[in-house]
Design a protein around this motif. Structure first.
Motif, PDB file in Angstrom:
ATOM      1  N   PRO A 216      23.227  -1.427 -32.629  1.00  0.00           N
ATOM      2  CA  PRO A 216      23.265  -1.802 -31.635  1.00  0.00           C
ATOM      3  C   PRO A 216      21.521  -3.013 -31.349  1.00  0.00           C
ATOM      4  O   PRO A 216      21.613  -4.085 -31.328  1.00  0.00           O
ATOM      5  CB  PRO A 216      22.645  -1.398 -30.734  1.00  0.00           C
ATOM      6  N   GLU A 217      20.750  -2.644 -32.329  1.00  0.00           N
ATOM      7  CA  GLU A 217      19.473  -2.987 -32.046  1.00  0.00           C
ATOM      8  C   GLU A 217      19.086  -3.747 -33.585  1.00  0.00           C
ATOM      9  O   GLU A 217      20.195  -3.840 -34.145  1.00  0.00           O
ATOM     10  CB  GLU A 217      18.598  -2.093 -31.777  1.00  0.00           C
ATOM     11  N   PRO A 218      18.500  -4.947 -33.268  1.00  0.00           N
ATOM     12  CA  PRO A 218      18.080  -5.623 -34.650  1.00  0.00           C
ATOM     13  C   PRO A 218      17.396  -4.689 -35.435  1.00  0.00           C
ATOM     14  O   PRO A 218      16.722  -3.822 -35.044  1.00  0.00           O
ATOM     15  CB  PRO A 218      17.043  -6.809 -34.274  1.00  0.00           C
ATOM     16  N   VAL A 219      17.804  -5.496 -36.804  1.00  0.00           N
ATOM     17  CA  VAL A 219      16.895  -4.348 -38.256  1.00  0.00           C
ATOM     18  C   VAL A 219      15.881  -5.155 -38.598  1.00  0.00           C
ATOM     19  O   VAL A 219      15.846  -6.149 -38.901  1.00  0.00           O
ATOM     20  CB  VAL A 219      18.419  -3.887 -39.273  1.00  0.00           C
ATOM     21  N   ASP A 220      15.308  -4.343 -39.034  1.00  0.00           N
ATOM     22  CA  ASP A 220      14.042  -5.370 -39.695  1.00  0.00           C
ATOM     23  C   ASP A 220      14.307  -4.925 -41.173  1.00  0.00           C
ATOM     24  O   ASP A 220      15.266  -4.455 -41.894  1.00  0.00           O
ATOM     25  CB  ASP A 220      13.221  -3.741 -39.668  1.00  0.00           C
ATOM     26  N   ARG A 221      14.059  -6.542 -41.856  1.00  0.00           N
ATOM     27  CA  ARG A 221      14.688  -7.000 -43.074  1.00  0.00           C
ATOM     28  C   ARG A 221      14.249  -6.468 -44.136  1.00  0.00           C
ATOM     29  O   ARG A 221      14.646  -5.663 -45.022  1.00  0.00           O
ATOM     30  CB  ARG A 221      14.545  -8.591 -43.423  1.00  0.00           C
ATOM     31  N   ALA A 222      12.747  -5.909 -44.706  1.00  0.00           N
ATOM     32  CA  ALA A 222      11.706  -5.342 -45.432  1.00  0.00           C
ATOM     33  C   ALA A 222      13.081  -3.629 -45.601  1.00  0.00           C
ATOM     34  O   ALA A 222      13.286  -3.534 -46.808  1.00  0.00           O
ATOM     35  CB  ALA A 222      11.074  -5.126 -45.191  1.00  0.00           C
ATOM     36  N   ALA A 223      13.378  -2.745 -43.948  1.00  0.00           N
ATOM     37  CA  ALA A 223      13.298  -1.610 -44.574  1.00  0.00           C
ATOM     38  C   ALA A 223      14.798  -2.242 -44.458  1.00  0.00           C
ATOM     39  O   ALA A 223      15.493  -0.643 -45.822  1.00  0.00           O
ATOM     40  CB  ALA A 223      13.046  -1.039 -43.244  1.00  0.00           C
ATOM     41  N   LEU A 224      16.321  -2.723 -44.500  1.00  0.00           N
ATOM     42  CA  LEU A 224      16.539  -2.922 -44.609  1.00  0.00           C
ATOM     43  C   LEU A 224      17.101  -3.053 -46.411  1.00  0.00           C
ATOM     44  O   LEU A 224      17.954  -2.380 -47.670  1.00  0.00           O
ATOM     45  CB  LEU A 224      17.634  -3.363 -44.248  1.00  0.00           C
ATOM     46  N   LEU A 225      16.693  -4.013 -46.995  1.00  0.00           N
ATOM     47  CA  LEU A 225      16.240  -4.031 -48.545  1.00  0.00           C
ATOM     48  C   LEU A 225      16.036  -3.468 -49.453  1.00  0.00           C
ATOM     49  O   LEU A 225      16.386  -2.539 -50.580  1.00  0.00           O
ATOM     50  CB  LEU A 225      15.210  -5.365 -48.885  1.00  0.00           C
ATOM     51  N   GLY A 238      28.230  -6.144 -45.054  1.00  0.00           N
ATOM     52  CA  GLY A 238      28.144  -5.718 -44.171  1.00  0.00           C
ATOM     53  C   GLY A 238      27.710  -6.713 -43.371  1.00  0.00           C
ATOM     54  O   GLY A 238      26.953  -8.096 -43.985  1.00  0.00           O
ATOM     55  N   ILE A 239      27.375  -7.124 -41.872  1.00  0.00           N
ATOM     56  CA  ILE A 239      27.370  -8.081 -41.529  1.00  0.00           C
ATOM     57  C   ILE A 239      25.898  -8.037 -40.428  1.00  0.00           C
ATOM     58  O   ILE A 239      26.321  -6.522 -39.882  1.00  0.00           O
ATOM     59  CB  ILE A 239      28.025  -9.006 -39.955  1.00  0.00           C
ATOM     60  N   VAL A 240      24.867  -8.085 -40.347  1.00  0.00           N
ATOM     61  CA  VAL A 240      23.670  -7.321 -40.146  1.00  0.00           C
ATOM     62  C   VAL A 240      22.326  -8.783 -38.896  1.00  0.00           C
ATOM     63  O   VAL A 240      22.586 -10.088 -39.783  1.00  0.00           O
ATOM     64  CB  VAL A 240      22.461  -6.601 -40.892  1.00  0.00           C
ATOM     65  N   ARG A 241      22.416  -8.093 -38.046  1.00  0.00           N
ATOM     66  CA  ARG A 241      21.429  -8.602 -37.201  1.00  0.00           C
ATOM     67  C   ARG A 241      19.950  -8.373 -37.736  1.00  0.00           C
ATOM     68  O   ARG A 241      19.246  -7.268 -37.234  1.00  0.00           O
ATOM     69  CB  ARG A 241      21.412  -8.510 -35.772  1.00  0.00           C
ATOM     70  N   PHE A 242      19.401  -9.229 -37.989  1.00  0.00           N
ATOM     71  CA  PHE A 242      17.922  -9.457 -39.024  1.00  0.00           C
ATOM     72  C   PHE A 242      17.021  -9.471 -37.318  1.00  0.00           C
ATOM     73  O   PHE A 242      17.072 -10.159 -36.842  1.00  0.00           O
ATOM     74  CB  PHE A 242      17.761  -9.645 -40.069  1.00  0.00           C
ATOM     75  N   ARG A 243      15.286  -8.541 -37.236  1.00  0.00           N
ATOM     76  CA  ARG A 243      14.796  -8.960 -36.087  1.00  0.00           C
ATOM     77  C   ARG A 243      14.096 -10.598 -36.759  1.00  0.00           C
ATOM     78  O   ARG A 243      13.624 -11.010 -35.750  1.00  0.00           O
ATOM     79  CB  ARG A 243      14.226  -8.019 -36.679  1.00  0.00           C
ATOM     80  N   ASP A 244      14.377 -10.749 -37.635  1.00  0.00           N
ATOM     81  CA  ASP A 244      13.149 -11.836 -37.905  1.00  0.00           C
ATOM     82  C   ASP A 244      14.185 -12.802 -37.689  1.00  0.00           C
ATOM     83  O   ASP A 244      14.303 -14.613 -38.014  1.00  0.00           O
ATOM     84  CB  ASP A 244      12.973 -11.823 -39.408  1.00  0.00           C
ATOM     85  N   SER A 245      15.601 -12.878 -37.498  1.00  0.00           N
ATOM     86  CA  SER A 245      16.536 -13.832 -37.182  1.00  0.00           C
ATOM     87  C   SER A 245      17.670 -13.506 -36.255  1.00  0.00           C
ATOM     88  O   SER A 245      18.816 -13.705 -36.765  1.00  0.00           O
ATOM     89  CB  SER A 245      16.993 -14.696 -38.254  1.00  0.00           C
ATOM     90  N   PRO A 246      17.574 -13.652 -34.907  1.00  0.00           N
ATOM     91  CA  PRO A 246      18.178 -12.632 -34.322  1.00  0.00           C
ATOM     92  C   PRO A 246      19.737 -12.947 -33.886  1.00  0.00           C
ATOM     93  O   PRO A 246      20.415 -12.892 -33.858  1.00  0.00           O
ATOM     94  CB  PRO A 246      17.249 -12.262 -32.986  1.00  0.00           C
ATOM     95  N   ASP A 247      19.081 -14.631 -33.885  1.00  0.00           N
ATOM     96  CA  ASP A 247      20.497 -15.195 -33.361  1.00  0.00           C
ATOM     97  C   ASP A 247      21.450 -15.397 -33.979  1.00  0.00           C
ATOM     98  O   ASP A 247      22.617 -15.681 -33.963  1.00  0.00           O
ATOM     99  CB  ASP A 247      20.013 -16.480 -33.025  1.00  0.00           C
ATOM    100  N   ARG A 248      20.891 -15.434 -35.366  1.00  0.00           N
ATOM    101  CA  ARG A 248      22.071 -15.696 -36.704  1.00  0.00           C
ATOM    102  C   ARG A 248      23.076 -14.327 -37.217  1.00  0.00           C
ATOM    103  O   ARG A 248      22.014 -13.187 -36.977  1.00  0.00           O
ATOM    104  CB  ARG A 248      21.677 -16.582 -37.251  1.00  0.00           C
ATOM    105  N   ARG A 249      24.715 -14.435 -37.892  1.00  0.00           N
ATOM    106  CA  ARG A 249      24.554 -13.262 -38.172  1.00  0.00           C
ATOM    107  C   ARG A 249      24.160 -13.532 -39.643  1.00  0.00           C
ATOM    108  O   ARG A 249      24.368 -14.511 -40.583  1.00  0.00           O
ATOM    109  CB  ARG A 249      26.178 -14.026 -38.546  1.00  0.00           C
ATOM    110  N   SER A 250      23.334 -12.177 -40.463  1.00  0.00           N
ATOM    111  CA  SER A 250      23.158 -12.886 -42.025  1.00  0.00           C
ATOM    112  C   SER A 250      24.155 -11.527 -42.354  1.00  0.00           C
ATOM    113  O   SER A 250      24.655 -10.787 -42.564  1.00  0.00           O
ATOM    114  CB  SER A 250      22.114 -12.017 -41.972  1.00  0.00           C
ATOM    115  N   VAL A 251      25.063 -12.190 -43.574  1.00  0.00           N
ATOM    116  CA  VAL A 251      26.026 -11.587 -44.201  1.00  0.00           C
ATOM    117  C   VAL A 251      25.617 -11.070 -45.187  1.00  0.00           C
ATOM    118  O   VAL A 251      24.880 -11.671 -46.239  1.00  0.00           O
ATOM    119  CB  VAL A 251      27.585 -12.066 -44.860  1.00  0.00           C
ATOM    120  N   VAL A 252      25.715  -9.749 -45.305  1.00  0.00           N
ATOM    121  CA  VAL A 252      24.521  -9.300 -46.857  1.00  0.00           C
ATOM    122  C   VAL A 252      26.008  -8.681 -47.848  1.00  0.00           C
ATOM    123  O   VAL A 252      26.870  -7.659 -47.516  1.00  0.00           O
ATOM    124  CB  VAL A 252      24.249  -7.380 -46.269  1.00  0.00           C
TER     125      VAL A 252
END
Lengths: 287, 545
Positions: A216-225, A238-252
């Motif tokens: 449910p919480e935003p994810v740290d980009r570097a940690a995920l990478l 997946g579709i991820v909500r990154f802490r650095d862009s919490p308003d956008r869906r980031s498609v991974v």
């Protein structure tokens, strides 16, 4: 708009086993409709009972798949396919034995109806080192290894010294390596996770697993990478909500060593980050 | 059955038993005889035609390596560095700076309808420009609304303006090979690989392949060849889709079509099992002016495109070795298949490793399936050394050498790609001649303009664009160079018993020249005027600008 069609390139030198891999794919599609583009039907081993229609440069199969010969222009063959009436879940191109499959994978950006999936390079364990040392084709072989997102090390039963070979591959390529004989590697790893139904046989090897996560919480980009780039994670989506862009869906989208992160539009409050991974063993304690 | 005897200042026959004549008699489109007027009188009633009395007649020139695309590109403006003549005989002057190119394009843009249609130009050749490359901003000066596409003379690199990049959505984030980016990561306007170029073509709806190979393009190609004295020309790599074949059949059926056309089937475009029956089927459609019989295979890329396959020590400036289009193993298989089926195979090899692989493919095919007089031919063979020419000779192979390269890219080869020693022996006509390898010289139009006298001039003088003599030892005499563009080229196409010399029974195909190429100074060979041609007895006068 419908979801774009994944576009995969199978590379590898003449005789490495590209056709074997395609034959397996067509024999066990797990309900997915593949369009397979090859240079020559000759080597394809298609069960005659499966053939619904043979139209010269196109063979339609009863399971919804189609095989086409590439002809003079791969670009035109792909566009004709996209403009045709039939829909596909995945397009797979067999590169010629001397082609740089990375260049061919560029076609994945040609049209918005396509999305670049992986470059899978099939390597002949019995002779890759000899080929790589050949003054005429060595650089071609090494270029293919470097272009790979995933490597299928085929014919391991014929390899004289597997340890040396593994060392050789890790020197010349950064892609994860799947080992097998007769290209027996799980097609999920190569062609993605979108299985329609469960008509396919289970994966031949139990060493591969999948994991699903949601947060449910935003994810740290570097940690995920970090997690995605772990050598044991072979595919991710997946579709991820990154802490650095919490308003956008980031498609991974990850295939082997390649990770693509694209913008998927605005995030709605009720969404959760979702990620599905395929890999060789659980290493995901950090999340 | 009328007979016409043409009088000429001199006739250079290429027939060793009678090298020169003053008169040639033509009946039914064929040569009834050549010699003196007296020697021809015995054939019966004839009319004398004096229109060539002050001209010099040679066998019609045979261009053994050109592409019919040359006709297609003339629909569009030419913006190259060197002067070039259109099919209508109009001379386009060379553009010597980036600013001149932009100014010419801007002037042309004003002549186009205001409908937003794409402006396409070709032949752009910046290698002799000093300073920076062409950028988006340059072509934005031509138009900020209309898509502008400028194809380089090598046909591999494309420049475009901002409207094209916007339509194609090419940005700093577009991750495709061949989109050239500057130090800040922004696209510069240059597109180098097929996929990158295709993004631009697709966005503008511009179908290059389509416009380059329609029937009109075939006609323009024939005309531009005719202007240069050519009566037989190849279209030396074509997948021959039905639409192209249709265009060729229609054009060649016309009495006004001014050349004999030999398309070479693109032998790797479909599996050989499909290609061989298709080519045999096409051969049934052959007529006097259209011959399907050749197969072309392409091994490597080009030297100046940095994609040639070279043997050690490779590129002079350290550029990595080039790429295979058809690699060694596949080439072996394809050559064998076509060889077994009885075809003559023309193999494109620029680098010396490519030549080596092609020679060995033929050697293996011959060991498996011995065959006499196959005449498999290396096309370009630019870096072939004496050892490779000895192998060609031993195997019964021919070479068609890209002599025009000496002029157009010789300076680049000397300084960057090959270095002095290999540049001086490239396109080694002298070696081919002394070792007795049957050879021709060619233009590879539209890469360089079609003009056999120019190709012969290159083989004789070996001068680069900057005036450097590239390899004194590889120069050949004018007479041998003239043979290379007539009977020599005909031999590489297996047409030497039918044309290529002025000999009784052969086709009445002539090049009509204003001057005698054997008596002008060798350095003036390229300037000998071409009055026109005769094809099968029909006269084609070249338009004069």
């Amino acid at each position: 708009m419908t979801a774009p069609i994944p576009f995969t390139v199978i590379g590898g030198f003449l005789g490495a086993g590209k056709t074997t891999l395609l034959n397996q794919l067509l024999a066990d599609t797990a309900g997915r409709r593949f369009a397979v583009l090859v240079n020559d039907f000759g080597a394809l081993d298609i069960d005659g009972k499966l053939i619904a229609k043979h139209g010269g440069d196109t063979i339609a199969l009863a399971n919804g798949c189609v095989c086409c010969t590439i002809g003079d222009s791969l670009v035109e063959t792909v566009l004709k396919l996209l403009d045709g009436p039939q829909r596909f879940d995945h397009i797979v191109v067999e590169a010629s034995g001397v082609a740089d499959p990375g260049r061919i994978a560029d076609l994945g950006v040609l049209d918005e109806r396509l999305v670049r999936d992986g470059v899978v390079v099939v390597v002949d364990a019995a002779n890759v080192r000899e080929r790589a040392a050949d003054r005429r084709v060595g650089d071609t072989v090494l270029r293919q290894l470097q272009a790979a997102d995933l490597i299928v090390l085929n014919k391991v039963d014929l390899a004289e010294d597997l340890a040396v070979l593994r060392c050789f591959l890790s020197t010349h390529a950064t892609a994860p390596v799947l080992e097998g004989s007769h290209c027996a590697v799980p097609s999920d790893l190569l062609f993605g996770l979108d299985r329609r139904g469960a008509s396919g046989k289970p994966s031949p090897a139990n060493s591969f697993r999948s994991w699903s996560y949601s947060w449910p919480e935003p994810v740290d980009r570097a940690a995920l990478l970090d997690v995605l780039q772990d050598a044991t994670v072979l595919r991710g989506k997946g579709i991820v909500r990154f802490r650095d862009s919490p308003d956008r869906r980031s498609v991974v989208h990850q295939v082997g060593k390649r990770v693509d992160i694209t913008d998927g539009g605005p995030w709605s409050d009720t969404d959760e980050s979702q990620l599905v991974l395929l890999g060789v063993r659980p290493v995901l304690g950090s999340l | 059955m009328s007979t016409i005897v043409y009088a000429a200042r001199r006739i250079v026959t290429m027939n060793p038993s009678q090298p020169f004549a003053t008169h040639v008699a033509v009946r039914d489109g064929r040569i009834l005889g050549a010699g003196s007027l007296d020697s021809l009188k015995g054939w019966g009633k004839f009319e004398t035609d004096e229109r060539f009395a002050d001209k010099v007649i040679l066998p019609g020139f045979v261009e053994g390596h050109s592409h019919a695309y040359e006709g297609g590109v003339w629909k569009f403006p030419y913006v190259g560095y060197f002067d070039r003549t259109s099919p209508e005989g109009k001379r386009s002057p060379g553009l010597k700076t980036l600013e001149e190119v932009v100014a010419a394009l801007a002037a042309y843009e004003k002549t186009l309808p205001r409908d937003g249609s794409t402006l396409f130009a070709w032949g752009f050749d910046p290698i002799y420009f000093t300073g920076r490359r062409m950028e988006l901003a340059d072509l934005d000066k031509v138009s900020t609304e209309r898509p502008v596409l400028v194809l380089h003379s090598n046909f591999h690199v494309l420049n475009a303006n901002t409207p094209v990049f916007a339509k194609a959505n090419i940005t700093r984030h577009t991750n495709v090979h061949g989109i050239v980016k500057d130090a800040r990561g922004e696209p510069t306007g240059e597109l180098q690989e097929n996929t990158a170029k295709f993004l631009a073509y697709r966005a503008t709806g511009f179908d290059l392949a389509g416009v380059l190979s329609d029937e009109e393009a075939t006609w323009r190609f024939a005309r531009v060849a005719q202007l240069a004295g050519v009566t037989t020309a190849t279209d030396l790599h074509n997948p021959l889709p039905d639409s192209t074949v249709e265009g060729y059949l229609k054009a060649s059926a016309s009495a006004d079509f001014p050349i004999r056309l030999l398309p070479a089937f693109a032998g790797a475009s479909v599996p050989t099992a499909q290609a061989i029956p298709r080519l045999k089927e096409l051969m049934r459609k052959n007529n006097d002016k259209l011959r399907f019989q050749l197969v072309k295979l392409v091994t490597d890329g080009s030297i100046q495109g940095l994609s040639a396959r070279m043997r050690w020590p490779g590129y002079y400036d350290g550029t990595p070795n080039g790429v295979w289009n058809v690699g060694p193993d596949e080439l072996d298989r394809m050559v064998l298949d076509y060889h077994r089926a009885g075809f003559q195979v023309h193999i494109h090899t620029n680098g010396d490793e490519a030549s080596e692989v092609a020679i060995e493919a033929v050697e293996k095919a011959l060991a498996t399936a011995p065959r006499w007089d196959h005449r498999h031919t290396l096309q370009h063979a630019q870096m072939a050394d004496a050892g490779q020419f000895r192998r060609l000779k031993a195997l019964g192979m021919c070479a068609n050498l890209f002599a025009n390269h000496l002029f157009y890219w010789g300076d680049i080869h000397y300084a960057k790609t090959l270095g002095p020693e290999r540049a001086e022996r490239m396109d080694a006509c002298g070696t081919a001649l002394s070792l007795g390898v049957p050879f021709a010289v060619h233009c590879d139009a539209p890469i360089t303009p079609i003009g056999p006298l120019f190709s012969a001039w290159c083989a004789v003088n070996r001068l680069t664009a900057s005036g450097r003599t590239l390899g004194e030892a590889e120069k050949i005499p004018v007479a041998d160079a003239l043979r290379a563009i007539t009977l020599g080229a005909a031999y590489t196409l297996k047409l030497d018993e039918e044309l290529g010399s002025i000999d009784v029974g052969k086709r009445a195909d002539f090049a009509i020249l204003d001057d005698d190429p054997l008596t002008v100074a060798p350095e003036k060979l390229k300037d000998v005027g071409v009055w026109g041609t005769v094809l099968g007895g029909k006269i084609f006068e070249a338009p004069r600008s």
